[in-house]
Design a protein around this motif. Structure first.
Motif, PDB file in Angstrom:
ATOM      1  N   ARG A  31     -11.222  -8.902  50.150  1.00  0.00           N
ATOM      2  CA  ARG A  31     -12.301  -9.838  50.455  1.00  0.00           C
ATOM      3  C   ARG A  31     -13.373  -9.181  51.323  1.00  0.00           C
ATOM      4  O   ARG A  31     -14.563  -9.398  51.124  1.00  0.00           O
ATOM      5  CB  ARG A  31     -11.759 -11.093  51.146  1.00  0.00           C
ATOM      6  CG  ARG A  31     -11.050 -12.033  50.188  1.00  0.00           C
ATOM      7  CD  ARG A  31     -10.818 -13.410  50.786  1.00  0.00           C
ATOM      8  NE  ARG A  31     -10.435 -13.425  52.185  1.00  0.00           N
ATOM      9  CZ  ARG A  31      -9.179 -13.430  52.630  1.00  0.00           C
ATOM     10  NH1 ARG A  31      -8.172 -13.415  51.787  1.00  0.00           N
ATOM     11  NH2 ARG A  31      -8.928 -13.444  53.922  1.00  0.00           N
ATOM     12  N   GLU A  75     -20.057 -19.958  54.028  1.00  0.00           N
ATOM     13  CA  GLU A  75     -18.855 -20.766  53.814  1.00  0.00           C
ATOM     14  C   GLU A  75     -19.118 -22.055  53.065  1.00  0.00           C
ATOM     15  O   GLU A  75     -18.190 -22.694  52.592  1.00  0.00           O
ATOM     16  CB  GLU A  75     -18.206 -21.071  55.162  1.00  0.00           C
ATOM     17  CG  GLU A  75     -17.722 -19.823  55.867  1.00  0.00           C
ATOM     18  CD  GLU A  75     -17.135 -20.122  57.226  1.00  0.00           C
ATOM     19  OE1 GLU A  75     -16.894 -21.302  57.539  1.00  0.00           O
ATOM     20  OE2 GLU A  75     -16.918 -19.164  57.980  1.00  0.00           O
ATOM     21  N   SER A  76     -20.383 -22.460  52.966  1.00  0.00           N
ATOM     22  CA  SER A  76     -20.686 -23.729  52.302  1.00  0.00           C
ATOM     23  C   SER A  76     -21.871 -23.558  51.362  1.00  0.00           C
ATOM     24  O   SER A  76     -22.667 -22.619  51.489  1.00  0.00           O
ATOM     25  CB  SER A  76     -21.002 -24.812  53.339  1.00  0.00           C
ATOM     26  OG  SER A  76     -22.252 -24.537  53.960  1.00  0.00           O
ATOM     27  N   TRP A 117     -14.695 -14.278  48.577  1.00  0.00           N
ATOM     28  CA  TRP A 117     -14.221 -15.568  49.067  1.00  0.00           C
ATOM     29  C   TRP A 117     -12.748 -15.735  48.742  1.00  0.00           C
ATOM     30  O   TRP A 117     -12.248 -15.191  47.759  1.00  0.00           O
ATOM     31  CB  TRP A 117     -15.020 -16.713  48.429  1.00  0.00           C
ATOM     32  CG  TRP A 117     -16.388 -16.825  48.999  1.00  0.00           C
ATOM     33  CD1 TRP A 117     -16.764 -17.606  50.056  1.00  0.00           C
ATOM     34  CD2 TRP A 117     -17.574 -16.147  48.581  1.00  0.00           C
ATOM     35  NE1 TRP A 117     -18.105 -17.448  50.319  1.00  0.00           N
ATOM     36  CE2 TRP A 117     -18.625 -16.562  49.420  1.00  0.00           C
ATOM     37  CE3 TRP A 117     -17.850 -15.216  47.576  1.00  0.00           C
ATOM     38  CZ2 TRP A 117     -19.927 -16.091  49.295  1.00  0.00           C
ATOM     39  CZ3 TRP A 117     -19.141 -14.740  47.442  1.00  0.00           C
ATOM     40  CH2 TRP A 117     -20.159 -15.175  48.294  1.00  0.00           C
ATOM     41  N   GLU A 118     -12.069 -16.522  49.566  1.00  0.00           N
ATOM     42  CA  GLU A 118     -10.658 -16.818  49.311  1.00  0.00           C
ATOM     43  C   GLU A 118     -10.541 -17.650  48.046  1.00  0.00           C
ATOM     44  O   GLU A 118     -11.449 -18.405  47.701  1.00  0.00           O
ATOM     45  CB  GLU A 118     -10.054 -17.593  50.482  1.00  0.00           C
ATOM     46  CG  GLU A 118      -9.937 -16.763  51.734  1.00  0.00           C
ATOM     47  CD  GLU A 118      -9.224 -17.508  52.841  1.00  0.00           C
ATOM     48  OE1 GLU A 118      -8.282 -18.265  52.538  1.00  0.00           O
ATOM     49  OE2 GLU A 118      -9.604 -17.323  53.996  1.00  0.00           O
ATOM     50  N   ASP A 119      -9.419 -17.520  47.379  1.00  0.00           N
ATOM     51  CA  ASP A 119      -9.174 -18.333  46.194  1.00  0.00           C
ATOM     52  C   ASP A 119      -8.990 -19.785  46.610  1.00  0.00           C
ATOM     53  O   ASP A 119      -8.732 -20.102  47.758  1.00  0.00           O
ATOM     54  CB  ASP A 119      -7.923 -17.836  45.458  1.00  0.00           C
ATOM     55  CG  ASP A 119      -8.118 -16.439  44.894  1.00  0.00           C
ATOM     56  OD1 ASP A 119      -9.265 -16.073  44.605  1.00  0.00           O
ATOM     57  OD2 ASP A 119      -7.120 -15.714  44.758  1.00  0.00           O
ATOM     58  N   SER A 176     -16.873 -20.048  46.231  1.00  0.00           N
ATOM     59  CA  SER A 176     -16.917 -19.587  44.836  1.00  0.00           C
ATOM     60  C   SER A 176     -16.331 -20.636  43.901  1.00  0.00           C
ATOM     61  O   SER A 176     -16.833 -20.843  42.792  1.00  0.00           O
ATOM     62  CB  SER A 176     -16.206 -18.237  44.677  1.00  0.00           C
ATOM     63  OG  SER A 176     -14.841 -18.348  44.956  1.00  0.00           O
ATOM     64  N   ASP A 202     -10.236 -23.633  47.203  1.00  0.00           N
ATOM     65  CA  ASP A 202     -11.374 -24.512  47.446  1.00  0.00           C
ATOM     66  C   ASP A 202     -12.442 -23.819  48.298  1.00  0.00           C
ATOM     67  O   ASP A 202     -12.954 -24.379  49.252  1.00  0.00           O
ATOM     68  CB  ASP A 202     -10.892 -25.797  48.123  1.00  0.00           C
ATOM     69  CG  ASP A 202     -11.930 -26.895  48.052  1.00  0.00           C
ATOM     70  OD1 ASP A 202     -12.752 -26.872  47.120  1.00  0.00           O
ATOM     71  OD2 ASP A 202     -11.912 -27.766  48.927  1.00  0.00           O
ATOM     72  N   SER A 203     -12.786 -22.603  47.936  1.00  0.00           N
ATOM     73  CA  SER A 203     -13.800 -21.868  48.671  1.00  0.00           C
ATOM     74  C   SER A 203     -15.157 -22.084  48.018  1.00  0.00           C
ATOM     75  O   SER A 203     -15.282 -22.802  47.028  1.00  0.00           O
ATOM     76  CB  SER A 203     -13.457 -20.379  48.674  1.00  0.00           C
ATOM     77  OG  SER A 203     -13.564 -19.875  47.350  1.00  0.00           O
TER      78      SER A 203
END
Length: 111
Positions: free
Chosen positions: A20, A66-67, A96-98, A103, A100-101
């Motif tokens: 990441r 993040e948003s 981004w983390e897998d 992406s 609900d990120s």
């Protein structure tokens, strides 16, 4: 401990975080390239985005938004459309983390 061995041991302890981080750096370099291509200073781009210079510098150094709102604000700073910023998130989705990120939100919004 040398920088190489510290980096290598960190990689083996948490390869997902390493991946990441690497993708985040690539995303930040893309943002920096687009800003410089438009002749914008960091201060000017940050002001247009409604963010601080420190936040902008952090993004160019690899800290990803993040948003969706934060991504769109940075897009305004660059003068980019939302669709362009969304495509960058998809292109550099490894940052981004897998789950609900951001992406995942972008993929849901544009699929």
């Amino acid at each position: 401990m040398s920088k190489v061995s510290a980096c290598t041991s960190s990689f083996f302890r948490n390869p997902e975080r390493f991946r990441r981080g690497l993708w985040g750096i690539l995303f930040g370099e893309e943002i920096q390239f687009r800003r410089q291509k438009r002749g914008l200073s960091i201060k000017n781009a940050a002001k247009r985005a409604g963010s601080s210079v420190e936040e902008w510098q952090a993004m160019e150094a690899g800290q990803v938004p993040e948003s969706w709102e934060q991504l769109c604000a940075f897009g305004r700073g660059l003068g980019e459309k939302k669709l362009v910023m969304a495509s960058l998130v998809i292109l550099y989705s490894g940052a981004w983390e897998d789950g609900d990120s951001l992406s995942g939100q972008v993929r849901h919004r544009y699929s």
